[in-house]
Design an enzyme around this catalytic site. Structure first.
Site, PDB file in Angstrom:
ATOM      1  N   VAL A  17      32.826  41.354  42.685  1.00  0.00           N
ATOM      2  CA  VAL A  17      33.574  42.626  43.579  1.00  0.00           C
ATOM      3  C   VAL A  17      34.824  42.483  43.192  1.00  0.00           C
ATOM      4  O   VAL A  17      35.376  43.787  43.271  1.00  0.00           O
ATOM      5  CB  VAL A  17      33.044  42.117  45.043  1.00  0.00           C
ATOM      6  CG1 VAL A  17      33.706  43.112  45.877  1.00  0.00           C
ATOM      7  CG2 VAL A  17      31.712  42.083  45.119  1.00  0.00           C
ATOM      8  N   ARG A  48      40.365  30.815  41.220  1.00  0.00           N
ATOM      9  CA  ARG A  48      39.994  29.404  41.026  1.00  0.00           C
ATOM     10  C   ARG A  48      40.421  29.035  39.541  1.00  0.00           C
ATOM     11  O   ARG A  48      40.771  27.846  39.084  1.00  0.00           O
ATOM     12  CB  ARG A  48      38.735  28.785  41.437  1.00  0.00           C
ATOM     13  CG  ARG A  48      38.651  29.051  43.022  1.00  0.00           C
ATOM     14  CD  ARG A  48      37.311  28.335  43.410  1.00  0.00           C
ATOM     15  NE  ARG A  48      36.379  29.318  43.021  1.00  0.00           N
ATOM     16  CZ  ARG A  48      34.983  29.008  43.116  1.00  0.00           C
ATOM     17  NH1 ARG A  48      34.495  27.859  43.738  1.00  0.00           N
ATOM     18  NH2 ARG A  48      33.982  30.107  42.839  1.00  0.00           N
ATOM     19  N   ARG A  49      39.972  29.735  38.519  1.00  0.00           N
ATOM     20  CA  ARG A  49      39.968  29.646  37.215  1.00  0.00           C
ATOM     21  C   ARG A  49      40.922  30.611  36.574  1.00  0.00           C
ATOM     22  O   ARG A  49      40.826  31.767  36.035  1.00  0.00           O
ATOM     23  CB  ARG A  49      38.645  29.857  36.528  1.00  0.00           C
ATOM     24  CG  ARG A  49      37.568  28.812  37.145  1.00  0.00           C
ATOM     25  CD  ARG A  49      36.284  28.816  36.491  1.00  0.00           C
ATOM     26  NE  ARG A  49      35.474  29.929  36.696  1.00  0.00           N
ATOM     27  CZ  ARG A  49      34.805  30.056  37.748  1.00  0.00           C
ATOM     28  NH1 ARG A  49      34.644  29.360  38.640  1.00  0.00           N
ATOM     29  NH2 ARG A  49      34.139  31.441  37.754  1.00  0.00           N
ATOM     30  N   LYS A 107      30.643  38.241  55.309  1.00  0.00           N
ATOM     31  CA  LYS A 107      29.604  38.464  56.287  1.00  0.00           C
ATOM     32  C   LYS A 107      29.720  37.147  56.991  1.00  0.00           C
ATOM     33  O   LYS A 107      29.243  36.931  57.937  1.00  0.00           O
ATOM     34  CB  LYS A 107      28.328  38.960  55.810  1.00  0.00           C
ATOM     35  CG  LYS A 107      27.483  38.281  54.436  1.00  0.00           C
ATOM     36  CD  LYS A 107      26.375  39.052  54.143  1.00  0.00           C
ATOM     37  CE  LYS A 107      26.005  38.027  52.638  1.00  0.00           C
ATOM     38  NZ  LYS A 107      27.159  38.516  51.438  1.00  0.00           N
ATOM     39  N   GLU A 131      33.890  46.984  56.271  1.00  0.00           N
ATOM     40  CA  GLU A 131      32.620  47.709  56.054  1.00  0.00           C
ATOM     41  C   GLU A 131      31.817  47.131  54.883  1.00  0.00           C
ATOM     42  O   GLU A 131      30.520  47.307  54.795  1.00  0.00           O
ATOM     43  CB  GLU A 131      33.000  49.046  55.685  1.00  0.00           C
ATOM     44  CG  GLU A 131      32.161  50.336  55.220  1.00  0.00           C
ATOM     45  CD  GLU A 131      31.065  50.520  56.478  1.00  0.00           C
ATOM     46  OE1 GLU A 131      29.998  50.324  56.534  1.00  0.00           O
ATOM     47  OE2 GLU A 131      32.091  51.198  57.573  1.00  0.00           O
ATOM     48  N   ILE A 138      26.819  51.462  51.725  1.00  0.00           N
ATOM     49  CA  ILE A 138      26.291  52.140  52.921  1.00  0.00           C
ATOM     50  C   ILE A 138      27.460  52.217  53.939  1.00  0.00           C
ATOM     51  O   ILE A 138      27.782  51.422  54.448  1.00  0.00           O
ATOM     52  CB  ILE A 138      24.938  51.616  53.222  1.00  0.00           C
ATOM     53  CG1 ILE A 138      24.008  51.567  52.271  1.00  0.00           C
ATOM     54  CG2 ILE A 138      24.499  52.784  54.343  1.00  0.00           C
ATOM     55  CD1 ILE A 138      22.795  51.154  52.427  1.00  0.00           C
ATOM     56  N   ASP A 203      21.315  35.395  54.795  1.00  0.00           N
ATOM     57  CA  ASP A 203      22.131  36.437  54.583  1.00  0.00           C
ATOM     58  C   ASP A 203      21.892  37.542  55.433  1.00  0.00           C
ATOM     59  O   ASP A 203      22.992  38.129  55.954  1.00  0.00           O
ATOM     60  CB  ASP A 203      21.987  37.039  52.958  1.00  0.00           C
ATOM     61  CG  ASP A 203      22.839  38.171  52.777  1.00  0.00           C
ATOM     62  OD1 ASP A 203      23.802  38.146  52.490  1.00  0.00           O
ATOM     63  OD2 ASP A 203      21.900  39.268  52.820  1.00  0.00           O
ATOM     64  N   LYS A 207      24.186  39.472  58.838  1.00  0.00           N
ATOM     65  CA  LYS A 207      24.700  40.853  58.775  1.00  0.00           C
ATOM     66  C   LYS A 207      23.897  41.528  60.112  1.00  0.00           C
ATOM     67  O   LYS A 207      24.612  42.157  60.933  1.00  0.00           O
ATOM     68  CB  LYS A 207      23.914  41.642  57.757  1.00  0.00           C
ATOM     69  CG  LYS A 207      24.524  41.401  56.535  1.00  0.00           C
ATOM     70  CD  LYS A 207      23.737  41.689  55.006  1.00  0.00           C
ATOM     71  CE  LYS A 207      24.310  41.487  53.812  1.00  0.00           C
ATOM     72  NZ  LYS A 207      23.456  41.845  52.715  1.00  0.00           N
TER      73      LYS A 207
END
Length: 449
Positions: A17, A48-49, A107, A131, A138, A203, A207
């Protein structure tokens, strides 16, 4: 007139992302500036890398010291896409303390500590937008926070995890078993090497907590969400669903009680009628169905994960937050002003589909019907081998057990009218004690009717 001094953005995380966010900020810089009213500048990227090659990102911007980056004091907006609870929580609160607003896709953190993060943002007069934390590209959080702010939302029902929807859709359309469908999801990149967070509903539960809190203006934490995974769903469950004109989805369901005095939030597999809009959501797509008093029924549909869709949501928030910075204002803050209690799962009222393995001998059906009646659970239909034995009035019975198998066993499927979850749990516990019930093969809720 466009301001010439750029708004400076710090990016925490540069994975799937984060790298897409950086790419779009660079390639669409002119468009973003026109929409915001000022240019935006990527001022630092915490990773981190640092040795990893990141195409299109100036190596001078790369740092491993995320804390120093958010403490710089000249950062206008921090974008957090590293995930997890720590160090993300500390970095976000530090960003507020040093004058930055925050855009997050986290989340898990928001479901656990959203109230504290909102309080920190408000204390320092900064924005917290997220969002991208629910349903990827969405537009959902902003419509709930803003477009429906003058309405009363009563129910949010949705498919909010693309991995599980892909697996269940494959089982439905191809007849594949769970393991086979999971292997295909993994091969196509929809499922992680360890799919536990998806297939066990963690997950989706995070949400659901976020959605319930926003929809009902109350505090809903991850611990408040009832959760069941989908690993026990079988081809036989899909066969039963098809006989009922249904399919099976892993749903996040957030509801306001009929009297308006409490809310519930839950995640579990459920049968839904093929006529319901969510039944047609295929592959790895997400969709959320919102029911409100004035607007009625609304559906939000689209890709729920992936680098580009999630980055789209992040950048939409970035534009909104940057506009607020230019106007020396903040957007909608914490809307949890009602403090409604979260009811336990036992108070939830819905229909149920129960599959029983029973002895194939006279009197079994009457015993089963009696147990349901004693616990106040009204039977709608009983089926064996796909045909109705009886339907309608509670207490009706047909002697004999069901579809004959080798060894004198039968399969009995009971579909109930609406009943509290606690009553159904008591019914199942009593059924398991009957000598004539060899086992409870499946219990599934029926939603969306």
């Amino acid at each position: 007139m466009m301001r010439t001094r750029p708004l400076k953005v710090a990016l925490l995380g540069c994975g799937v992302v984060g790298s897409e966010v950086a790419r779009i900020m660079t390639t669409h810089a002119d468009d973003l500036a026109a929409r915001i009213g000022a240019p935006v500048e990527l001022a630092g990227v915490a990773v981190r890398r640092p040795s990893k090659v990141r195409e299109g990102i100036d190596p001078e911007l790369i740092t491993t010291d995320a804390t120093a980056l958010v403490k710089r004091g000249d950062i206008d907006v921090v974008i957090e896409v590293i995930g997890g609870v720590e160090p993300a929580r500390t970095l976000i609160t530090t960003a507020f303390e040093h004058g930055a607003s925050v855009v997050s896709a986290n989340k898990a953190l928001l479901a656990q500590d959203g109230a504290a993060l909102h309080a920190a943002a408000e204390e320092h007069g900064r924005d917290l937008y997220y969002e991208a934390a629910v349903a990827g590209a969405i537009p959902l959080i902003r419509p709930l926070r803003e477009s429906l702010a003058g309405d009363k939302v009563n129910r949010v029902l949705g498919i909010v995890n693309g991995t599980t929807n892909f697996i269940l859709d494959k089982m439905d359309t191809s007849g594949a078993g769970y393991s086979e469908a999971l292997d295909e999801a993994t091969a196509l990149g929809y499922a992680e090497a360890d799919p536990t967070a998806d297939v066990e509903g963690f997950d989706a539960a995070a949400k659901a907590a976020i959605l319930a809190g926003i929809a009902f203006h109350t505090r809903v934490r991850l611990d408040d969400v009832y959760r069941e995974g989908m690993t026990e769903v079988t081809a036989a469950d899909f066969a039963s669903a098809k006989r009922m004109g249904c399919t099976i989805k892993l749903l996040a369901i957030c509801e306001r009680a009929a009297d308006g005095g409490s809310v519930t939030a839950r995640v579990h597999p459920a049968m839904i009628p093929l006529s319901h809009p969510l039944a047609s959501v295929r592959g790895a797509y997400n969709a959320v169905f919102v029911e409100s008093e004035a607007a009625g029924q609304l559906m939000f549909y689209g890709p729920g994960a992936g680098g580009s869709p999630t980055a789209s949501a992040v950048l939409g928030d970035l534009v909104a937050v940057c506009r607020n910075r230019l106007n020396e204002a903040t957007g909608p803050g914490d809307s949890a002003y009602t403090q409604l209690p979260v009811s336990p799962m036992g108070d939830v009222v819905t229909r149920y589909h129960i599959s029983l393995d029973v002895a194939d001998k006279p009197g079994v059906l009457a015993q089963v019907a009696t147990v349901f009646a004693e616990h106040g659970v009204s039977i709608d239909t009983v089926r064996q081998q796909g045909r109705d034995v009886y339907g309608g009035a509670e207490g009706a019975s047909t002697e004999g057990g069901g579809s004959r198998r080798e060894g004198g066993e039968a399969s009995l499927v009971v579909v109930t009218h609406r009943a509290p979850d606690a009553a159904l749990s008591g019914t199942v516990a009593a059924l398991r004690k009957l000598d004539t019930v060899r086992g409870v093969a499946s219990i599934m809720r029926v939603e969306g009717e």
